[in-house]
Design a protein around this motif. Sequence first.
Motif, PDB file in Angstrom:
ATOM      1  N   GLN A   1    -101.240 -21.807  11.982  1.00  0.00           N
ATOM      2  CA  GLN A   1     -99.825 -21.533  11.966  1.00  0.00           C
ATOM      3  C   GLN A   1     -99.362 -21.401  10.523  1.00  0.00           C
ATOM      4  N   MET A   2     -98.710 -20.300  10.220  1.00  0.00           N
ATOM      5  CA  MET A   2     -98.232 -20.083   8.873  1.00  0.00           C
ATOM      6  C   MET A   2     -96.963 -20.895   8.629  1.00  0.00           C
ATOM      7  N   ARG A   3     -96.875 -21.498   7.459  1.00  0.00           N
ATOM      8  CA  ARG A   3     -95.680 -22.245   7.072  1.00  0.00           C
ATOM      9  C   ARG A   3     -95.058 -21.561   5.866  1.00  0.00           C
ATOM     10  N   LEU A   4     -93.755 -21.335   5.947  1.00  0.00           N
ATOM     11  CA  LEU A   4     -93.025 -20.653   4.875  1.00  0.00           C
ATOM     12  C   LEU A   4     -92.008 -21.617   4.282  1.00  0.00           C
ATOM     13  N   VAL A   5     -91.973 -21.696   2.960  1.00  0.00           N
ATOM     14  CA  VAL A   5     -91.036 -22.584   2.287  1.00  0.00           C
ATOM     15  C   VAL A   5     -90.262 -21.795   1.245  1.00  0.00           C
ATOM     16  N   GLU A   6     -88.940 -21.715   1.447  1.00  0.00           N
ATOM     17  CA  GLU A   6     -88.074 -21.021   0.498  1.00  0.00           C
ATOM     18  C   GLU A   6     -87.554 -21.991  -0.554  1.00  0.00           C
ATOM     19  N   SER A   7     -87.237 -21.453  -1.716  1.00  0.00           N
ATOM     20  CA  SER A   7     -86.613 -22.237  -2.774  1.00  0.00           C
ATOM     21  C   SER A   7     -85.826 -21.292  -3.669  1.00  0.00           C
ATOM     22  N   GLY A   8     -85.023 -21.880  -4.550  1.00  0.00           N
ATOM     23  CA  GLY A   8     -84.292 -21.080  -5.528  1.00  0.00           C
ATOM     24  C   GLY A   8     -82.822 -20.896  -5.245  1.00  0.00           C
ATOM     25  N   GLY A   9     -82.358 -21.375  -4.106  1.00  0.00           N
ATOM     26  CA  GLY A   9     -80.936 -21.261  -3.809  1.00  0.00           C
ATOM     27  C   GLY A   9     -80.116 -22.204  -4.670  1.00  0.00           C
ATOM     28  N   GLY A  10     -78.799 -22.066  -4.579  1.00  0.00           N
ATOM     29  CA  GLY A  10     -77.921 -22.941  -5.337  1.00  0.00           C
ATOM     30  C   GLY A  10     -76.495 -22.450  -5.330  1.00  0.00           C
ATOM     31  N   LEU A  11     -75.689 -23.111  -6.161  1.00  0.00           N
ATOM     32  CA  LEU A  11     -74.275 -22.757  -6.313  1.00  0.00           C
ATOM     33  C   LEU A  11     -74.095 -22.036  -7.641  1.00  0.00           C
ATOM     34  N   VAL A  12     -73.596 -20.815  -7.586  1.00  0.00           N
ATOM     35  CA  VAL A  12     -73.382 -20.024  -8.800  1.00  0.00           C
ATOM     36  C   VAL A  12     -72.019 -19.362  -8.739  1.00  0.00           C
ATOM     37  N   GLN A  13     -71.586 -18.861  -9.882  1.00  0.00           N
ATOM     38  CA  GLN A  13     -70.331 -18.121  -9.941  1.00  0.00           C
ATOM     39  C   GLN A  13     -70.583 -16.639  -9.664  1.00  0.00           C
ATOM     40  N   ALA A  14     -69.550 -15.963  -9.264  1.00  0.00           N
ATOM     41  CA  ALA A  14     -69.652 -14.527  -9.025  1.00  0.00           C
ATOM     42  C   ALA A  14     -70.147 -13.825 -10.290  1.00  0.00           C
ATOM     43  N   GLY A  15     -71.051 -12.881 -10.102  1.00  0.00           N
ATOM     44  CA  GLY A  15     -71.628 -12.153 -11.218  1.00  0.00           C
ATOM     45  C   GLY A  15     -72.945 -12.719 -11.712  1.00  0.00           C
ATOM     46  N   ALA A  16     -73.287 -13.912 -11.262  1.00  0.00           N
ATOM     47  CA  ALA A  16     -74.529 -14.550 -11.700  1.00  0.00           C
ATOM     48  C   ALA A  16     -75.729 -13.983 -10.957  1.00  0.00           C
ATOM     49  N   SER A  17     -76.899 -14.469 -11.351  1.00  0.00           N
ATOM     50  CA  SER A  17     -78.163 -14.043 -10.735  1.00  0.00           C
ATOM     51  C   SER A  17     -78.914 -15.256 -10.204  1.00  0.00           C
ATOM     52  N   LEU A  18     -79.727 -15.015  -9.205  1.00  0.00           N
ATOM     53  CA  LEU A  18     -80.631 -16.026  -8.673  1.00  0.00           C
ATOM     54  C   LEU A  18     -81.903 -15.332  -8.230  1.00  0.00           C
ATOM     55  N   ARG A  19     -82.999 -16.062  -8.259  1.00  0.00           N
ATOM     56  CA  ARG A  19     -84.241 -15.554  -7.688  1.00  0.00           C
ATOM     57  C   ARG A  19     -84.731 -16.539  -6.643  1.00  0.00           C
TER      58      ARG A  19
ATOM     59  N   LEU B   1     -85.016  -5.638  12.031  1.00  0.00           N
ATOM     60  CA  LEU B   1     -84.741  -6.454  13.208  1.00  0.00           C
ATOM     61  C   LEU B   1     -85.390  -7.824  13.068  1.00  0.00           C
ATOM     62  N   ALA B   2     -84.601  -8.861  13.288  1.00  0.00           N
ATOM     63  CA  ALA B   2     -85.145 -10.215  13.211  1.00  0.00           C
ATOM     64  C   ALA B   2     -86.217 -10.435  14.272  1.00  0.00           C
ATOM     65  N   THR B   3     -86.099  -9.760  15.379  1.00  0.00           N
ATOM     66  CA  THR B   3     -87.082  -9.926  16.461  1.00  0.00           C
ATOM     67  C   THR B   3     -88.449  -9.353  16.111  1.00  0.00           C
ATOM     68  N   SER B   4     -88.544  -8.587  15.030  1.00  0.00           N
ATOM     69  CA  SER B   4     -89.844  -8.057  14.591  1.00  0.00           C
ATOM     70  C   SER B   4     -90.673  -9.094  13.854  1.00  0.00           C
ATOM     71  N   TYR B   5     -90.074 -10.209  13.510  1.00  0.00           N
ATOM     72  CA  TYR B   5     -90.717 -11.220  12.663  1.00  0.00           C
ATOM     73  C   TYR B   5     -91.188 -12.410  13.488  1.00  0.00           C
ATOM     74  N   ASN B   6     -92.392 -12.859  13.161  1.00  0.00           N
ATOM     75  CA  ASN B   6     -93.022 -13.926  13.935  1.00  0.00           C
ATOM     76  C   ASN B   6     -92.925 -15.304  13.284  1.00  0.00           C
ATOM     77  N   HIS B   7     -92.782 -15.303  11.966  1.00  0.00           N
ATOM     78  CA  HIS B   7     -92.789 -16.567  11.241  1.00  0.00           C
ATOM     79  C   HIS B   7     -91.554 -16.634  10.351  1.00  0.00           C
ATOM     80  N   TRP B   8     -90.940 -17.820  10.328  1.00  0.00           N
ATOM     81  CA  TRP B   8     -89.705 -18.004   9.582  1.00  0.00           C
ATOM     82  C   TRP B   8     -89.752 -19.273   8.749  1.00  0.00           C
ATOM     83  N   GLY B   9     -89.083 -19.207   7.605  1.00  0.00           N
ATOM     84  CA  GLY B   9     -88.899 -20.402   6.809  1.00  0.00           C
ATOM     85  C   GLY B   9     -87.679 -21.178   7.277  1.00  0.00           C
ATOM     86  N   GLN B  10     -87.427 -22.296   6.606  1.00  0.00           N
ATOM     87  CA  GLN B  10     -86.324 -23.172   7.005  1.00  0.00           C
ATOM     88  C   GLN B  10     -84.999 -22.754   6.380  1.00  0.00           C
ATOM     89  N   GLY B  11     -85.059 -21.879   5.383  1.00  0.00           N
ATOM     90  CA  GLY B  11     -83.843 -21.369   4.761  1.00  0.00           C
ATOM     91  C   GLY B  11     -83.472 -22.090   3.484  1.00  0.00           C
TER      92      GLY B  11
END
Length: 125
Positions: free
Chosen positions: A1-19, A108-118
């Motif tokens: 079973q594939m496990r996906l882990v996202e990172s890099g989110g946060g609180l930023v001001q308009a015009g900023a960048s995130l990866r 389409l979200a239904t095309s995807y089999n594996h999802w991260g937690q967000g």
Amino acid sequence: QMRLVESGGGLVQAGASLRLSCVASGQFFRAYAWGWFRQAPGKEREFVAAVSWTGRDTYEADSVKGRFTISREDSKNTVYLQMESLKPEDTAVYYCAARGRYESEYYLATSYNHWGQGTQVTVSS
């Protein structure tokens, strides 16, 4: 079973960048195509961007075209979403997902089999 882990989110001001990063465990990373979706409070999950299993083809939603870029780094089992010129309407939980390489309906979200937690992205005005 594939496990996906996202990172890099946060609180930023308009015009900023995130990866955002999405690291996948398990084998066969190269065999999958990848996508990013997002879901804002009270709204349905929506397509943001996708990359083919070869990495040669990328697709973006009209709302993010020219600002967001998806890429993959197979040697690190990682998919990225580079986000520039962020707007308050980009605020959402962002999810990465994997689909079989022959699935053509990348938007389409239904095309995807594996999802991260967000990962939460909040853009203040």
